[in-house]
Design an enzyme around this catalytic site. Structure first.
Site, short mmCIF file in Angstrom:
data_model
loop_
_atom_site.label_atom_id
_atom_site.label_comp_id
_atom_site.label_asym_id
_atom_site.label_seq_id
_atom_site.Cartn_x
_atom_site.Cartn_y
_atom_site.Cartn_z
N HIS A 100 0.80 -1.34 -0.30
CA HIS A 100 -0.03 -0.33 -0.08
C HIS A 100 1.46 0.75 0.03
O HIS A 100 1.85 1.37 0.26
CB HIS A 100 -0.84 -0.19 1.01
CG HIS A 100 -0.41 0.23 3.20
ND1 HIS A 100 -0.19 -1.64 3.06
CD2 HIS A 100 0.59 0.42 3.09
CE1 HIS A 100 0.69 -1.53 4.62
NE2 HIS A 100 0.84 0.50 4.64
C1 T46 Z 1 2.32 0.72 6.67
C2 T46 Z 1 3.71 -0.65 7.71
C3 T46 Z 1 4.69 -0.16 7.24
C4 T46 Z 1 -4.59 -0.56 13.11
O1 T46 Z 1 -6.50 -0.62 13.78
N1 T46 Z 1 -4.78 -0.10 13.61
C5 T46 Z 1 -2.88 0.50 13.02
O2 T46 Z 1 -2.22 2.24 13.21
C6 T46 Z 1 -2.45 0.20 11.76
C7 T46 Z 1 -0.79 0.51 11.58
C8 T46 Z 1 -2.99 -1.82 12.08
N2 T46 Z 1 -3.84 -1.44 11.98
C9 T46 Z 1 -5.02 -2.44 12.35
C10 T46 Z 1 -5.73 -2.21 10.26
C11 T46 Z 1 -5.30 -3.95 9.94
O3 T46 Z 1 -6.40 -4.67 10.03
O4 T46 Z 1 -3.95 -3.91 11.62
C12 T46 Z 1 -4.18 -4.21 10.94
C13 T46 Z 1 -3.00 -4.70 9.83
O5 T46 Z 1 -2.68 -3.29 9.46
P1 T46 Z 1 -2.20 -3.69 7.68
O6 T46 Z 1 -2.62 -4.95 7.23
O7 T46 Z 1 -2.31 -1.95 7.00
O8 T46 Z 1 -0.68 -3.63 8.46
P2 T46 Z 1 0.72 -3.56 7.53
O9 T46 Z 1 1.76 -4.46 7.93
O10 T46 Z 1 0.54 -4.13 6.19
O11 T46 Z 1 1.21 -2.15 6.63
C14 T46 Z 1 1.41 -1.46 8.63
C15 T46 Z 1 1.04 0.16 8.40
O12 T46 Z 1 -0.50 -0.20 8.26
C16 T46 Z 1 1.07 0.94 7.04
O13 T46 Z 1 0.59 2.00 7.58
O14 T46 Z 1 3.08 1.35 5.96
O15 T46 Z 1 3.11 -1.49 8.76
#
Ligand code: T46
Length: 132
Positions: free
Chosen positions: A49
């Site tokens: 993303h």
């Molecule tokens: C990024 C990379 C480096 C939350 O509820 N609050 C939060 O602050 C975050 C970061 C995530 N979430 C929830 C949303 C999803 O249900 O946690 C779950 C996993 O998030 P996501 O799939 O977006 O995780 P990554 O590892 O793909 O990405 C994360 C960050 O979301 C993103 O901003 O830059 O780490």
């Protein structure tokens, strides 16, 4: 490419090492949120993303992972494997995380509160957003 590596100041003595991170000094934005990843697995990739306005600094507190960063034209790979180096990623950068070492721990300092509307999770939408 809207990213850079930031060397964190290390205070070391015979007892070990310590890094202190101060808002707006070592980090080029006001920190609004801190989150971290743990129990990571080598065969699981994350990210895929971009963010509209969010700025972040990512630190591998333990272990390593490979970041792929893409500004729509260039694509570069960064190995993050030191607790005293932060990876700053600004807006308009597609990011992927691959090849986590077992149990790698990443801590992320972010400039905004969590907001899913701030994410661009489709690569074609990301490319289109760069033309606006
Ligand atoms: C990024 C990379 C480096 C939350 O509820 N609050 C939060 O602050 C975050 C970061 C995530 N979430 C929830 C949303 C999803 O249900 O946690 C779950 C996993 O998030 P996501 O799939 O977006 O995780 P990554 O590892 O793909 O990405 C994360 C960050 O979301 C993103 O901003 O830059 O780490």
């Amino acid at each position: 490419m809207n990213y850079k590596l930031i060397d964190m100041p290390v205070h070391g003595d015979k007892r070990g090492k310590l890094v202190a991170i101060e808002n707006l000094k070592d980090i080029p934005f006001e920190i609004k949120r801190v989150y971290y990843m743990f129990d990571t697995l080598p065969n699981e990739s994350r990210g895929y993303h971009a963010h509209k306005d969010l700025e972040q600094v990512i630190i591998a507190m333990d272990g390593a992972c490979r970041f792929v960063l893409d500004d729509g034209v260039n694509r570069e790979t960064i190995l993050l494997n030191r607790p005293d180096v932060g990876l700053y990623i600004g807006p308009g950068m597609w990011r992927e995380m691959h090849d986590f070492s077992y149990g790698c721990k990443l801590v992320v300092l972010a400039s905004k509160y969590y907001d899913e509307k701030e994410y661009i999770r489709n690569y074609d939408d990301f490319l289109a957003s760069l033309k606006k």
